[in-house]
Design a protein around this motif. Structure first.
Motif, PDB file in Angstrom:
ATOM      1  N   ASP A  54       0.807  -1.224   0.000  1.00 44.71           N
ATOM      2  CA  ASP A  54       0.000   0.000   0.000  1.00 44.71           C
ATOM      3  C   ASP A  54       0.843   1.279   0.000  1.00 44.71           C
ATOM      4  OD1 ASP A  54       0.930  -0.323   2.513  1.00 44.71           O
ATOM      5  OD2 ASP A  54      -0.991  -0.027   3.537  1.00 44.71           O
ATOM      6  N   ALA A  55       2.141   1.159  -0.243  1.00 45.04           N
ATOM      7  CA  ALA A  55       2.986   2.356  -0.345  1.00 45.04           C
ATOM      8  C   ALA A  55       2.555   3.194  -1.548  1.00 45.04           C
ATOM      9  CB  ALA A  55       4.454   1.962  -0.491  1.00 45.04           C
ATOM     10  N   THR A  56       2.671   4.507  -1.401  1.00 47.07           N
ATOM     11  CA  THR A  56       2.335   5.392  -2.519  1.00 47.07           C
ATOM     12  C   THR A  56       3.545   5.523  -3.450  1.00 47.07           C
ATOM     13  OG1 THR A  56       3.114   7.344  -1.349  1.00 47.07           O
ATOM     14  CG2 THR A  56       0.791   6.737  -1.045  1.00 47.07           C
ATOM     15  N   ALA A  57       3.291   6.116  -4.620  1.00 52.32           N
ATOM     16  CA  ALA A  57       4.372   6.313  -5.597  1.00 52.32           C
ATOM     17  C   ALA A  57       5.487   7.173  -4.995  1.00 52.32           C
ATOM     18  CB  ALA A  57       3.822   6.957  -6.864  1.00 52.32           C
ATOM     19  N   LEU A  58       5.103   8.224  -4.267  1.00 55.22           N
ATOM     20  CA  LEU A  58       6.130   9.095  -3.678  1.00 55.22           C
ATOM     21  C   LEU A  58       6.940   8.365  -2.617  1.00 55.22           C
ATOM     22  CD1 LEU A  58       4.871  12.729  -3.045  1.00 55.22           C
ATOM     23  CD2 LEU A  58       6.485  11.891  -4.775  1.00 55.22           C
ATOM     24  N   GLU A  59       6.276   7.469  -1.885  1.00 58.75           N
ATOM     25  CA  GLU A  59       7.002   6.712  -0.864  1.00 58.75           C
ATOM     26  C   GLU A  59       8.029   5.783  -1.534  1.00 58.75           C
ATOM     27  OE1 GLU A  59       4.404   4.727   1.821  1.00 58.75           O
ATOM     28  OE2 GLU A  59       6.020   3.673   2.851  1.00 58.75           O
ATOM     29  N   MET A  60       7.628   5.156  -2.642  1.00 59.40           N
ATOM     30  CA  MET A  60       8.589   4.319  -3.382  1.00 59.40           C
ATOM     31  C   MET A  60       9.749   5.165  -3.891  1.00 59.40           C
ATOM     32  SD  MET A  60       6.308   1.561  -5.491  1.00 59.40           S
ATOM     33  CE  MET A  60       4.945   2.605  -5.978  1.00 59.40           C
ATOM     34  N   ALA A  61       9.417   6.348  -4.399  1.00 58.77           N
ATOM     35  CA  ALA A  61      10.466   7.248  -4.903  1.00 58.77           C
ATOM     36  C   ALA A  61      11.432   7.611  -3.777  1.00 58.77           C
ATOM     37  CB  ALA A  61       9.833   8.509  -5.493  1.00 58.77           C
ATOM     38  N   ALA A  62      10.880   7.850  -2.582  1.00 64.02           N
ATOM     39  CA  ALA A  62      11.719   8.229  -1.448  1.00 64.02           C
ATOM     40  C   ALA A  62      12.663   7.085  -1.056  1.00 64.02           C
ATOM     41  CB  ALA A  62      10.837   8.633  -0.265  1.00 64.02           C
ATOM     42  N   VAL A  63      12.157   5.848  -1.100  1.00 60.81           N
ATOM     43  CA  VAL A  63      13.001   4.691  -0.746  1.00 60.81           C
ATOM     44  C   VAL A  63      14.121   4.521  -1.775  1.00 60.81           C
ATOM     45  CG1 VAL A  63      13.034   2.176  -0.493  1.00 60.81           C
ATOM     46  CG2 VAL A  63      11.206   3.519   0.573  1.00 60.81           C
ATOM     47  N   MET A  64      13.777   4.621  -3.054  1.00 58.47           N
ATOM     48  CA  MET A  64      14.806   4.501  -4.101  1.00 58.47           C
ATOM     49  C   MET A  64      15.841   5.615  -3.971  1.00 58.47           C
ATOM     50  SD  MET A  64      12.476   3.747  -7.444  1.00 58.47           S
ATOM     51  CE  MET A  64      11.357   2.361  -7.596  1.00 58.47           C
ATOM     52  N   ALA A  65      15.362   6.837  -3.694  1.00 57.59           N
ATOM     53  CA  ALA A  65      16.264   7.982  -3.582  1.00 57.59           C
ATOM     54  C   ALA A  65      17.204   7.785  -2.393  1.00 57.59           C
ATOM     55  CB  ALA A  65      15.454   9.272  -3.415  1.00 57.59           C
ATOM     56  N   ARG A  66      16.633   7.427  -1.267  1.00 55.58           N
ATOM     57  CA  ARG A  66      17.415   7.260  -0.044  1.00 55.58           C
ATOM     58  C   ARG A  66      18.504   6.206  -0.210  1.00 55.58           C
ATOM     59  NH1 ARG A  66      16.283   7.049   5.675  1.00 55.58           N
ATOM     60  NH2 ARG A  66      17.324   5.266   6.625  1.00 55.58           N
ATOM     61  N   MET A  67      18.119   5.089  -0.905  1.00 55.48           N
ATOM     62  CA  MET A  67      19.028   3.954  -0.966  1.00 55.48           C
ATOM     63  C   MET A  67      19.793   3.879  -2.281  1.00 55.48           C
ATOM     64  SD  MET A  67      16.669   1.224   1.015  1.00 55.48           S
ATOM     65  CE  MET A  67      18.102   0.163   1.068  1.00 55.48           C
ATOM     66  N   HIS A  68      19.674   4.894  -3.130  1.00 51.57           N
ATOM     67  CA  HIS A  68      20.338   4.883  -4.442  1.00 51.57           C
ATOM     68  C   HIS A  68      20.015   3.580  -5.180  1.00 51.57           C
ATOM     69  CE1 HIS A  68      23.004   8.397  -3.703  1.00 51.57           C
ATOM     70  NE2 HIS A  68      22.928   7.989  -2.445  1.00 51.57           N
ATOM     71  N   SER A  69      18.773   3.149  -5.085  1.00 48.47           N
ATOM     72  CA  SER A  69      18.390   1.859  -5.662  1.00 48.47           C
ATOM     73  C   SER A  69      17.624   2.045  -6.958  1.00 48.47           C
ATOM     74  CB  SER A  69      17.521   1.079  -4.670  1.00 48.47           C
ATOM     75  OG  SER A  69      17.058  -0.120  -5.259  1.00 48.47           O
ATOM     76  N   PRO A  70      17.887   1.190  -7.967  1.00 50.33           N
ATOM     77  CA  PRO A  70      17.132   1.283  -9.222  1.00 50.33           C
ATOM     78  C   PRO A  70      15.768   0.602  -9.148  1.00 50.33           C
ATOM     79  CG  PRO A  70      18.765  -0.449  -9.416  1.00 50.33           C
ATOM     80  CD  PRO A  70      18.949   0.170  -8.037  1.00 50.33           C
ATOM     81  N   LEU A  71      15.417   0.046  -7.983  1.00 47.15           N
ATOM     82  CA  LEU A  71      14.133  -0.650  -7.860  1.00 47.15           C
ATOM     83  C   LEU A  71      13.740  -0.752  -6.392  1.00 47.15           C
ATOM     84  CD1 LEU A  71      14.457  -3.945  -6.792  1.00 47.15           C
ATOM     85  CD2 LEU A  71      15.884  -3.886  -8.825  1.00 47.15           C
ATOM     86  N   VAL A  72      12.451  -1.014  -6.147  1.00 49.90           N
ATOM     87  CA  VAL A  72      11.997  -1.457  -4.824  1.00 49.90           C
ATOM     88  C   VAL A  72      11.236  -2.764  -5.001  1.00 49.90           C
ATOM     89  CG1 VAL A  72      11.837   0.767  -3.626  1.00 49.90           C
ATOM     90  CG2 VAL A  72       9.887  -0.054  -4.984  1.00 49.90           C
ATOM     91  N   ALA A  73      11.461  -3.675  -4.072  1.00 50.24           N
ATOM     92  CA  ALA A  73      10.641  -4.886  -4.019  1.00 50.24           C
ATOM     93  C   ALA A  73       9.355  -4.541  -3.283  1.00 50.24           C
ATOM     94  CB  ALA A  73      11.386  -6.000  -3.291  1.00 50.24           C
ATOM     95  N   VAL A  74       8.237  -5.116  -3.750  1.00 47.83           N
ATOM     96  CA  VAL A  74       6.926  -4.843  -3.147  1.00 47.83           C
ATOM     97  C   VAL A  74       6.468  -6.092  -2.402  1.00 47.83           C
ATOM     98  CG1 VAL A  74       4.536  -4.176  -3.591  1.00 47.83           C
ATOM     99  CG2 VAL A  74       6.386  -3.218  -4.995  1.00 47.83           C
ATOM    100  N   LEU A  75       6.065  -5.888  -1.147  1.00 49.16           N
ATOM    101  CA  LEU A  75       5.684  -7.011  -0.285  1.00 49.16           C
ATOM    102  C   LEU A  75       4.183  -6.998   0.005  1.00 49.16           C
ATOM    103  CD1 LEU A  75       8.472  -6.816   2.486  1.00 49.16           C
ATOM    104  CD2 LEU A  75       8.593  -7.786   0.193  1.00 49.16           C
ATOM    105  N   GLU A  76       3.618  -8.205   0.097  1.00 49.64           N
ATOM    106  CA  GLU A  76       2.278  -8.378   0.660  1.00 49.64           C
ATOM    107  C   GLU A  76       2.396  -9.486   1.693  1.00 49.64           C
ATOM    108  OE1 GLU A  76      -0.280  -6.551   0.275  1.00 49.64           O
ATOM    109  OE2 GLU A  76      -0.650  -6.011  -1.827  1.00 49.64           O
ATOM    110  N   GLY A  77       1.980  -9.207   2.913  1.00 51.60           N
ATOM    111  CA  GLY A  77       2.099 -10.215   3.961  1.00 51.60           C
ATOM    112  C   GLY A  77       3.536 -10.643   4.173  1.00 51.60           C
ATOM    113  N   GLY A  78       4.467  -9.726   3.920  1.00 49.87           N
ATOM    114  CA  GLY A  78       5.876 -10.030   4.148  1.00 49.87           C
ATOM    115  C   GLY A  78       6.550 -10.751   3.005  1.00 49.87           C
ATOM    116  N   LYS A  79       5.781 -11.146   1.984  1.00 54.53           N
ATOM    117  CA  LYS A  79       6.370 -11.865   0.849  1.00 54.53           C
ATOM    118  C   LYS A  79       6.477 -10.973  -0.382  1.00 54.53           C
ATOM    119  CE  LYS A  79       4.775 -16.400   2.284  1.00 54.53           C
ATOM    120  NZ  LYS A  79       4.097 -17.650   1.902  1.00 54.53           N
TER     121      LYS A  79
END
Lengths: 156, 156
Positions: A107-132
């Motif tokens: 349920d993360a928003t687009a901006l939240e994903m952008a913030a995680v990628m920006a913070r971690m210099h990552s080209p992607l984020v993995a998306v979890l449901e129920g920890g998977k």
């Protein structure tokens, strides 16, 4: 639009996966990395493509890449065959060299994903449901959603 | 097989390119970055997608990404519009934060490209002819060339 809606299939392997097949999956998916999950599907690491190359290429050649020209195609094949005798666990950097993982809840928003990628210099984020892990969102995928459509005549 | 044979088109911009169009080009090409060249076509930097996001996302949200959930879609649009008022030069990290560039000559071998990517933790190398960028080779492209074909039943 939430992370679960933007998530796409992404090559995912386990620690015990054959390293050669993992690298082949990365090549086939044309992605810059793989998501490594544990036996319960929980995220363990993101394995970047350059890390696979660090495993294959001897340190003395990494330090002086033109030395690679002295090796022929047979030598290159032999280096790559090291992957056949290894698992993904072997290829991963030591845990102390790994950062916090680029993961978000479904349920993360687009901006939240952008913030995680920006913070971690990552080209992607993995998306979890129920920890998977259910998929991933890459930077170009996210930009495509966040930015207005380019004019068709755009020349950057 | 040399670098010039493996090189593919890659989104390339100049320091004075419009930052919004550059980000749109990255999204359209589905690539994790852009090659930035100077006015003579010589490589200046590789701009990673996460760097574009670092430019757009305020520092306080990068430090605590769940804060992004408090922003609505209008706020997200406003943040992204910062790219419209900027050039690629504005988005690039300060020179002292940049590494040596991941570039090779057109006659570099596959192993040499692998060594450069490994050494620099880079997902790509820019390929030069006569000092000018003619394209790039990404990690998945290189692995696809270096590794034996995967069995069609492969499940990594």
């Amino acid at each position: 639009m939430r992370a679960r809606d933007l998530a796409e299939d992404f090559p995912t392997v386990t620690l015990t996966s054959d390293a050669m097949r993992a690298a082949q999956a990365m090549a086939q998916a044309r992605q810059p990395g793989l998501i490594v999950v544990d036996e319960r599907g929980r995220p363990h690491a993101v394995l970047g493509g350059s890390q696979v190359l660090r495993f294959v290429i001897p340190a003395y050649i990494q330090e002086d890449p033109p030395l690679a020209r002295a090796l022929d195609a047979d030598a290159a094949d032999e280096l790559c065959r090291r992957l056949e005798r290894s698992t993904v666990r072997d290829v991963l950097p030591e845990p102390q060299d790994r950062d916090e993982l680029p993961v978000v809840d479904g349920d993360a928003t687009a901006l939240e994903m952008a913030a995680v990628m920006a913070r971690m210099h990552s080209p992607l984020v993995a998306v979890l449901e129920g920890g998977k892990v259910i998929g991933a969102v890459t930077v170009p995928r996210l930009l495509d959603y966040l930015l207005p459509a380019a004019p068709t005549t755009a020349t950057p």
